[in-house]
Motif scaffolding. Structure first.
Motif, PDB file in Angstrom:
ATOM      1  N   ILE A 104      -3.189   3.787   2.706  1.00 43.13           N
ATOM      2  CA  ILE A 104      -3.109   3.818   4.168  1.00 43.13           C
ATOM      3  C   ILE A 104      -4.123   4.816   4.724  1.00 43.13           C
ATOM      4  CG2 ILE A 104      -1.630   4.491   6.108  1.00 43.13           C
ATOM      5  CD1 ILE A 104       0.751   3.381   4.466  1.00 43.13           C
ATOM      6  N   ALA A 105      -4.236   5.981   4.078  1.00 41.48           N
ATOM      7  CA  ALA A 105      -5.207   6.981   4.514  1.00 41.48           C
ATOM      8  C   ALA A 105      -6.637   6.459   4.365  1.00 41.48           C
ATOM      9  CB  ALA A 105      -5.028   8.270   3.720  1.00 41.48           C
ATOM     10  N   ARG A 106      -6.885   5.670   3.325  1.00 42.07           N
ATOM     11  CA  ARG A 106      -8.230   5.104   3.152  1.00 42.07           C
ATOM     12  C   ARG A 106      -8.560   4.124   4.275  1.00 42.07           C
ATOM     13  NH1 ARG A 106      -8.314   3.180  -3.038  1.00 42.07           N
ATOM     14  NH2 ARG A 106     -10.351   2.329  -2.395  1.00 42.07           N
ATOM     15  N   LEU A 107      -7.592   3.322   4.674  1.00 41.85           N
ATOM     16  CA  LEU A 107      -7.831   2.439   5.812  1.00 41.85           C
ATOM     17  C   LEU A 107      -7.988   3.247   7.096  1.00 41.85           C
ATOM     18  CD1 LEU A 107      -5.417  -0.523   5.015  1.00 41.85           C
ATOM     19  CD2 LEU A 107      -7.914  -0.599   5.129  1.00 41.85           C
ATOM     20  N   LEU A 118     -16.788   3.546   0.377  1.00 41.20           N
ATOM     21  CA  LEU A 118     -15.943   4.310  -0.541  1.00 41.20           C
ATOM     22  C   LEU A 118     -14.458   4.041  -0.298  1.00 41.20           C
ATOM     23  CD1 LEU A 118     -17.818   7.755  -0.500  1.00 41.20           C
ATOM     24  CD2 LEU A 118     -17.852   6.028  -2.306  1.00 41.20           C
ATOM     25  N   ALA A 119     -14.074   3.946   0.979  1.00 38.62           N
ATOM     26  CA  ALA A 119     -12.654   3.773   1.307  1.00 38.62           C
ATOM     27  C   ALA A 119     -12.126   2.406   0.894  1.00 38.62           C
ATOM     28  CB  ALA A 119     -12.437   3.984   2.803  1.00 38.62           C
ATOM     29  N   PHE A 132       0.818  -1.203   0.000  1.00 42.83           N
ATOM     30  CA  PHE A 132       0.000   0.000   0.000  1.00 42.83           C
ATOM     31  C   PHE A 132       0.857   1.260   0.000  1.00 42.83           C
ATOM     32  CE2 PHE A 132      -3.372  -2.631   2.295  1.00 42.83           C
ATOM     33  CZ  PHE A 132      -4.130  -2.778   1.143  1.00 42.83           C
ATOM     34  N   GLY A 133       0.397   2.251  -0.767  1.00 42.91           N
ATOM     35  CA  GLY A 133       0.980   3.580  -0.703  1.00 42.91           C
ATOM     36  C   GLY A 133       0.258   4.404   0.350  1.00 42.91           C
ATOM     37  N   ALA A 148       0.448   5.232  13.114  1.00 47.78           N
ATOM     38  CA  ALA A 148       0.125   6.570  13.595  1.00 47.78           C
ATOM     39  C   ALA A 148      -1.033   7.172  12.803  1.00 47.78           C
ATOM     40  CB  ALA A 148       1.357   7.472  13.502  1.00 47.78           C
ATOM     41  N   THR A 149      -0.988   7.020  11.491  1.00 34.78           N
ATOM     42  CA  THR A 149      -2.023   7.596  10.634  1.00 34.78           C
ATOM     43  C   THR A 149      -3.394   7.031  10.959  1.00 34.78           C
ATOM     44  OG1 THR A 149      -0.446   7.958   8.839  1.00 34.78           O
ATOM     45  CG2 THR A 149      -2.782   7.898   8.248  1.00 34.78           C
ATOM     46  N   THR A 150      -3.495   5.720  11.035  1.00 34.45           N
ATOM     47  CA  THR A 150      -4.805   5.107  11.262  1.00 34.45           C
ATOM     48  C   THR A 150      -5.323   5.391  12.666  1.00 34.45           C
ATOM     49  OG1 THR A 150      -3.683   3.028  11.838  1.00 34.45           O
ATOM     50  CG2 THR A 150      -4.447   3.288   9.576  1.00 34.45           C
TER      51      THR A 150
END
Length: 438
Positions: free
Chosen positions: A10-13, A191-192, A5-6, A145-147
């Motif tokens: 990752i942002a979508r998850l 959507l994600a 994953f890019g 961290a992002t998720t």
């Protein structure tokens, strides 16, 4: 072939995590308050329902194993969100019936919280498993961290929006607001996850040489026969128990010992949460900066976070004795910073170890560790609050009681640091990334 994953994926998850957090907020925060203040239930009733939803999450290993055996994890995420949303709506409907038919309403609440626990377990475990199998090692800290930050963001946005729309309160307004939150969260999830796994190899697939996919019992036996996995399971439980014990006692501590108003206590709680976010961001960036040495660096961040949390809690124990004049805001901010650092690095290490099984996939391993986390969260708040009550009765004053519990928490964090020191995340890539040519 894709190599994992890019950042967009990752942002979508992370958006899915935000959706899960938003719906869960309805049950664990909003309905908690309504049951006690608007409908006159004893505080133990919503607390028991929240504890039950954690108990239901003991099924996480089964959900993770199911997603390992399936062709893709996306159906498990979408299905889990559907169950979570249905459970939240049932719980909300049950609250609105408490005045008219209390016994039936309590039964509906119990069913709703059962579905909430199952939905969080199925969707949340599959999201983390997808991250573990699809994220390259050098990105795991930042991905964690992002998720996690996006999940907190989802909770904050949903709480603020729902709170604003609920005034003036009515049962009909509550049903409408809850329906809107659930519908928005489910739409975001759809959507994600749309075509998110396209191009990735089959999720959770074991290496060809490992033989047939094991049964759930065989998978669990392999995990607990692995010293690293067993030790990490214990680390997750001990560290998250220490993390959760402070949740219900920090604001009472500032009020009883320092004489702060509810507004002042809430401001300090906000300072702690701000520290958590800063710690998460710093760890996510720092953990991704050491490419090629990620397992060691994540372990170092985890140890530092646990040691720093222990130091901050020891400071709070001293604050209980010193009283006004202690730099309480700085102390609580440091606690949040270290909590955020250890939490994100622990999740990053979890991703590394999730792909280390010989025959087990990422899903069942994430499920086992999610179960340990749910058990710790369910027990932590209860143990902290009851511990303070018992200590106050035994010692006769609140300052000593809070100091004792804070020192116990500090000891747990020290034990977690020692466990982290002895846990080495496996450096090998998951089967999915190996197949993708990374």
């Amino acid at each position: 072939m894709r190599q994992g994953f890019g950042w967009l994926a990752i942002a979508r998850l992370g958006a899915v995590q935000a959706a899960i957090g938003a719906v869960t907020m309805l049950a664990t925060s909003l309905l908690n308050r309504l049951m006690v203040l608007e409908y006159g239930l004893a505080a133990g009733v919503p607390a028991g329902l929240v504890a039950w939803h954690y108990a239901v999450q003991f099924s996480r290993a089964a959900w993770g194993h199911g997603s390992d055996r399936g062709r893709r994890r996306t159906p498990w995420i979408i299905g889990g969100m559907a169950v979570l949303g249905l459970g939240a709506l049932l719980a909300v409907h049950g609250v609105t019936r408490l005045d008219a038919a209390r016994l039936a309403a309590l039964g509906e609440l119990a069913l709703g919280f059962t579905l909430i626990g199952a939905g969080v377990g199925a969707a949340g475990t599959s999201v983390l498993a997808m991250l573990a199998s699809g994220v390259a090692p050098e990105r795991r800290a930042a991905a964690a961290a992002t998720t996690w930050i996006m999940m907190i963001f989802g909770i904050v946005v949903a709480a603020g929006t729902a709170g604003a729309l609920l005034d003036p309160y009515s049962a009909q307004r509550l049903l409408a607001v809850a329906g809107g939150v659930v519908a928005a969260a489910f739409t975001v999830t759809l959507l994600a996850t749309f075509r998110l796994e396209r191009g990735l190899p089959r999720s959770g697939a074991a290496p060809v040489e490992a033989g047939p996919t094991p049964t759930l019992r065989e998978a669990l036996a392999e995990i607990f026969a692995d010293p690293e996995a067993s030790r990490f399971t214990l680390f997750i439980f001990v560290s998250m128990l220490a993390y959760a014990m402070q949740d219900l006692i920090l604001e009472p501590f500032t009020g009883l010992v320092f004489g702060m108003t509810p507004g002042q206590s809430t401001s300090l709680s906000g300072l702690q949460n701000g520290g958590v976010l800063i710690g998460m961001i710093a760890t996510g960036l720092g953990g991704s900066a050491f490419r090629g040495r990620l397992p060691v660096e994540l372990r170092t961040w985890t140890m530092l976070g646990c040691l720093g949390s222990a130091l901050a809690l020891a400071g709070l124990a001293l604050a209980a004795q010193a009283g006004p004049g202690w730099p309480l805001a700085l102390n609580i901010g440091l606690l949040g910073l270290c909590n955020g650092a250890f939490a994100v690095s622990a999740i990053g290490s979890m991703m590394g170890l999730a792909g280390a099984g010989q025959r087990t996939g990422e899903g069942v391993r994430m499920g086992v560790w999610g179960t340990a986390q749910a058990l710790a969260f369910g027990l932590g708040g209860l143990v902290g609050a009851v511990g303070v009550d018992l200590a106050r009765t035994a010692l006769g004053h609140p300052a000593g009681a809070f100091a004792l519990i804070f020192l116990i928490e500090a000891g747990l964090f020290l034990a977690a640091a020692m466990l982290a020191l002895r846990t080495r995340a496996a450096p090998r890539l998951s089967p999915s990334l190996r197949s993708a040519g990374t």
